[in-house]
Design a protein around this motif. Structure first.
Motif, PDB file in Angstrom:
ATOM      1  N   PRO A 292     -63.158   9.897  -8.839  1.00  0.00           N
ATOM      2  CA  PRO A 292     -64.158   9.816  -7.761  1.00  0.00           C
ATOM      3  C   PRO A 292     -65.256   8.794  -8.006  1.00  0.00           C
ATOM      4  CG  PRO A 292     -63.573  12.103  -8.150  1.00  0.00           C
ATOM      5  CD  PRO A 292     -62.903  11.303  -9.233  1.00  0.00           C
ATOM      6  N   GLY A 293     -65.782   8.739  -9.228  1.00  0.00           N
ATOM      7  CA  GLY A 293     -66.856   7.786  -9.498  1.00  0.00           C
ATOM      8  C   GLY A 293     -66.401   6.348  -9.334  1.00  0.00           C
ATOM      9  N   ALA A 294     -65.189   6.057  -9.771  1.00  0.00           N
ATOM     10  CA  ALA A 294     -64.650   4.700  -9.634  1.00  0.00           C
ATOM     11  C   ALA A 294     -64.390   4.360  -8.177  1.00  0.00           C
ATOM     12  CB  ALA A 294     -63.372   4.569 -10.456  1.00  0.00           C
ATOM     13  N   ILE A 295     -63.919   5.330  -7.422  1.00  0.00           N
ATOM     14  CA  ILE A 295     -63.691   5.105  -5.990  1.00  0.00           C
ATOM     15  C   ILE A 295     -65.012   4.804  -5.302  1.00  0.00           C
ATOM     16  CG2 ILE A 295     -62.994   6.208  -3.828  1.00  0.00           C
ATOM     17  CD1 ILE A 295     -60.908   7.774  -5.476  1.00  0.00           C
ATOM     18  N   ARG A 296     -66.040   5.575  -5.622  1.00  0.00           N
ATOM     19  CA  ARG A 296     -67.344   5.347  -5.000  1.00  0.00           C
ATOM     20  C   ARG A 296     -67.881   3.954  -5.325  1.00  0.00           C
ATOM     21  NH1 ARG A 296     -70.860   8.704  -2.731  1.00  0.00           N
ATOM     22  NH2 ARG A 296     -69.895  10.590  -3.594  1.00  0.00           N
TER      23      ARG A 296
ATOM     24  N   VAL B  89     -51.121  13.243  -5.246  1.00  0.00           N
ATOM     25  CA  VAL B  89     -50.992  14.682  -5.443  1.00  0.00           C
ATOM     26  C   VAL B  89     -51.784  15.058  -6.699  1.00  0.00           C
ATOM     27  CG1 VAL B  89     -49.396  16.576  -5.891  1.00  0.00           C
ATOM     28  CG2 VAL B  89     -48.732  14.723  -4.338  1.00  0.00           C
ATOM     29  N   GLY B  90     -52.711  15.964  -6.558  1.00  0.00           N
ATOM     30  CA  GLY B  90     -53.559  16.331  -7.680  1.00  0.00           C
ATOM     31  C   GLY B  90     -54.847  15.524  -7.745  1.00  0.00           C
ATOM     32  N   GLY B  91     -54.950  14.485  -6.912  1.00  0.00           N
ATOM     33  CA  GLY B  91     -56.168  13.690  -6.853  1.00  0.00           C
ATOM     34  C   GLY B  91     -57.121  14.243  -5.810  1.00  0.00           C
ATOM     35  N   PRO B  92     -58.140  13.471  -5.436  1.00  0.00           N
ATOM     36  CA  PRO B  92     -59.098  13.933  -4.426  1.00  0.00           C
ATOM     37  C   PRO B  92     -58.418  14.254  -3.100  1.00  0.00           C
ATOM     38  CG  PRO B  92     -59.923  11.983  -5.549  1.00  0.00           C
ATOM     39  CD  PRO B  92     -58.489  12.139  -5.962  1.00  0.00           C
ATOM     40  N   THR B  93     -58.915  15.260  -2.419  1.00  0.00           N
ATOM     41  CA  THR B  93     -58.398  15.624  -1.105  1.00  0.00           C
ATOM     42  C   THR B  93     -58.882  14.618  -0.061  1.00  0.00           C
ATOM     43  OG1 THR B  93     -60.315  16.990  -0.554  1.00  0.00           O
ATOM     44  CG2 THR B  93     -58.498  18.057  -1.752  1.00  0.00           C
TER      45      THR B  93
ATOM     46  N   GLU C  80     -62.546  15.065   0.367  1.00  0.00           N
ATOM     47  CA  GLU C  80     -63.314  14.495  -0.737  1.00  0.00           C
ATOM     48  C   GLU C  80     -63.337  12.971  -0.654  1.00  0.00           C
ATOM     49  OE1 GLU C  80     -62.470  18.031  -4.023  1.00  0.00           O
ATOM     50  OE2 GLU C  80     -61.087  16.339  -3.843  1.00  0.00           O
ATOM     51  N   LEU C  81     -62.229  12.353  -0.292  1.00  0.00           N
ATOM     52  CA  LEU C  81     -62.198  10.899  -0.140  1.00  0.00           C
ATOM     53  C   LEU C  81     -63.118  10.463   0.996  1.00  0.00           C
ATOM     54  CD1 LEU C  81     -58.380  10.270  -0.676  1.00  0.00           C
ATOM     55  CD2 LEU C  81     -60.240   9.589  -2.216  1.00  0.00           C
ATOM     56  N   ALA C  82     -63.177  11.251   2.054  1.00  0.00           N
ATOM     57  CA  ALA C  82     -64.082  10.938   3.163  1.00  0.00           C
ATOM     58  C   ALA C  82     -65.529  10.962   2.686  1.00  0.00           C
ATOM     59  CB  ALA C  82     -63.871  11.927   4.303  1.00  0.00           C
ATOM     60  N   THR C  83     -65.877  11.943   1.872  1.00  0.00           N
ATOM     61  CA  THR C  83     -67.233  12.043   1.338  1.00  0.00           C
ATOM     62  C   THR C  83     -67.576  10.839   0.468  1.00  0.00           C
ATOM     63  OG1 THR C  83     -67.137  14.458   1.371  1.00  0.00           O
ATOM     64  CG2 THR C  83     -68.776  13.467  -0.064  1.00  0.00           C
ATOM     65  N   LEU C  84     -66.574  10.294  -0.214  1.00  0.00           N
ATOM     66  CA  LEU C  84     -66.775   9.127  -1.068  1.00  0.00           C
ATOM     67  C   LEU C  84     -66.891   7.833  -0.266  1.00  0.00           C
ATOM     68  CD1 LEU C  84     -64.225  10.003  -3.903  1.00  0.00           C
ATOM     69  CD2 LEU C  84     -66.718  10.029  -4.088  1.00  0.00           C
ATOM     70  N   GLY C  85     -66.615   7.906   1.040  1.00  0.00           N
ATOM     71  CA  GLY C  85     -66.743   6.732   1.892  1.00  0.00           C
ATOM     72  C   GLY C  85     -65.459   5.992   2.153  1.00  0.00           C
ATOM     73  N   VAL C  86     -64.339   6.545   1.709  1.00  0.00           N
ATOM     74  CA  VAL C  86     -63.036   5.909   1.954  1.00  0.00           C
ATOM     75  C   VAL C  86     -62.731   5.938   3.446  1.00  0.00           C
ATOM     76  CG1 VAL C  86     -60.556   6.108   1.528  1.00  0.00           C
ATOM     77  CG2 VAL C  86     -62.187   6.494  -0.339  1.00  0.00           C
ATOM     78  N   ARG C  87     -62.214   4.835   3.983  1.00  0.00           N
ATOM     79  CA  ARG C  87     -61.981   4.737   5.418  1.00  0.00           C
ATOM     80  C   ARG C  87     -60.504   4.820   5.798  1.00  0.00           C
ATOM     81  NH1 ARG C  87     -65.921   6.189   5.886  1.00  0.00           N
ATOM     82  NH2 ARG C  87     -64.784   7.394   7.415  1.00  0.00           N
ATOM     83  N   ARG C  88     -59.615   4.675   4.816  1.00  0.00           N
ATOM     84  CA  ARG C  88     -58.174   4.755   5.099  1.00  0.00           C
ATOM     85  C   ARG C  88     -57.476   5.375   3.900  1.00  0.00           C
ATOM     86  NH1 ARG C  88     -54.812  -0.626   6.914  1.00  0.00           N
ATOM     87  NH2 ARG C  88     -52.871  -0.306   5.759  1.00  0.00           N
ATOM     88  N   ILE C  89     -56.571   6.317   4.184  1.00  0.00           N
ATOM     89  CA  ILE C  89     -55.844   7.026   3.142  1.00  0.00           C
ATOM     90  C   ILE C  89     -54.355   6.901   3.444  1.00  0.00           C
ATOM     91  CG2 ILE C  89     -55.482   9.250   2.004  1.00  0.00           C
ATOM     92  CD1 ILE C  89     -58.352   9.975   3.164  1.00  0.00           C
TER      93      ILE C  89
END
Length: 258
Positions: free
Chosen positions: A179-183, A199-203, A206-215
């Motif tokens: 998560p910290g690296a993604i942020r 699988v086993g990584g951020p949901t 959680e990725l949305a909270t980190l600011g990720v725009r595409r999964i």
């Protein structure tokens, strides 16, 4: 709104775009029917269907043929073009221009080469710039393979910055799950950031909270489909009950276009 504009817009909403990756028309059609607003392709699925290794730059014809079929879908489609199927910027740009004529909304171009090395970032930036000059409407998702290949991860932000300056519309860093690296990537890159679902990584939340725009799901769905096919075949052979929920013949026919 046309499909290309809609696809760009999907990267600038509060809720991240969850992008499922298909490998043929049937898989793409059922995913679109399920309500996913856009569909991507998986280069592993395309390569495996052709009986060749992924990431070796030999599936240009198969990728173009699949794109031609997927362009008939009502939703936007983005195509994985591996490293561009050529080192020549003009040839890569022309390939993407062919996709644009079909109505393809985006491409994913990676800087990994045959799962063993990274492309020179300057040359990769030149490829991206050539694409944007030739087909400016296409959403270019610039994939940084430093974490995916485990090679020179310290250069991730520098590479992402160079690709952004070259005109990329988004940056994709597969293999990044901490998560910290993604942020840090999200905060450092002035473009929508794409993360590969793990699988086993951020949901997704959680990725949305980190600011990720595409999964993206990458090859996960293709690999899951193969596992399911083996499970069903084994159940039939062993006389065990077959799992419920399998689409009927008519269901698949209903999602096929004339």
């Amino acid at each position: 709104m046309d499909k290309v504009t809609a696809f760009h817009d999907l990267h600038h909403r509060e809720t991240p775009l969850v992008l499922p990756n298909a490998w043929d028309f049937g898989s793409a059609a059922v995913l679109a029917a399920e309500g996913f607003p856009a569909i991507g392709t998986t280069s592993l699925g395309v390569a495996a269907a052709a009986g060749v290794p992924d990431g070796t730059g030999v599936t240009g014809a198969e990728t173009l043929a699949l794109a031609r079929r997927l362009s008939r879908l009502a939703v936007p489609v983005t195509v994985d073009i591996e490293g561009g199927f050529s080192d020549d910027p003009g040839a890569v740009a022309e390939f993407v221009a062919e996709l644009a004529v079909l109505g393809i909304a985006g491409v994913n171009i990676e800087d990994g080469r045959a799962d063993t090395e990274l492309a020179d970032p300057g040359h990769q930036a030149t490829l991206i710039a050539a694409i944007k000059e030739r087909a400016p409407e296409v959403f270019v998702n610039a994939r940084v393979d430093t974490h995916w290949l485990g090679i020179d991860p310290e250069s991730t932000l520098e590479r992402a910055g160079r690709y952004a300056q070259a005109g990329a519309d988004g940056v994709f860093v597969p293999g990044l799950t901490e998560p910290g690296a993604i942020r840090r990537v999200v905060e450092s890159v002035p473009l929508p950031v794409n993360i590969l679902y793990s699988v086993g990584g951020p949901t997704v939340a959680e990725l949305a909270t980190l600011g990720v725009r595409r999964i993206s799901t990458g090859s996960l769905l293709y690999r899951a489909a193969l596992a399911a096919a083996v499970d069903v075949a084994s159940a039939v052979r062993a006389g065990r009950p077959v799992a419920a929920g399998i689409p009927s013949y008519r269901d698949i026919q209903a999602n096929s276009l004339p």
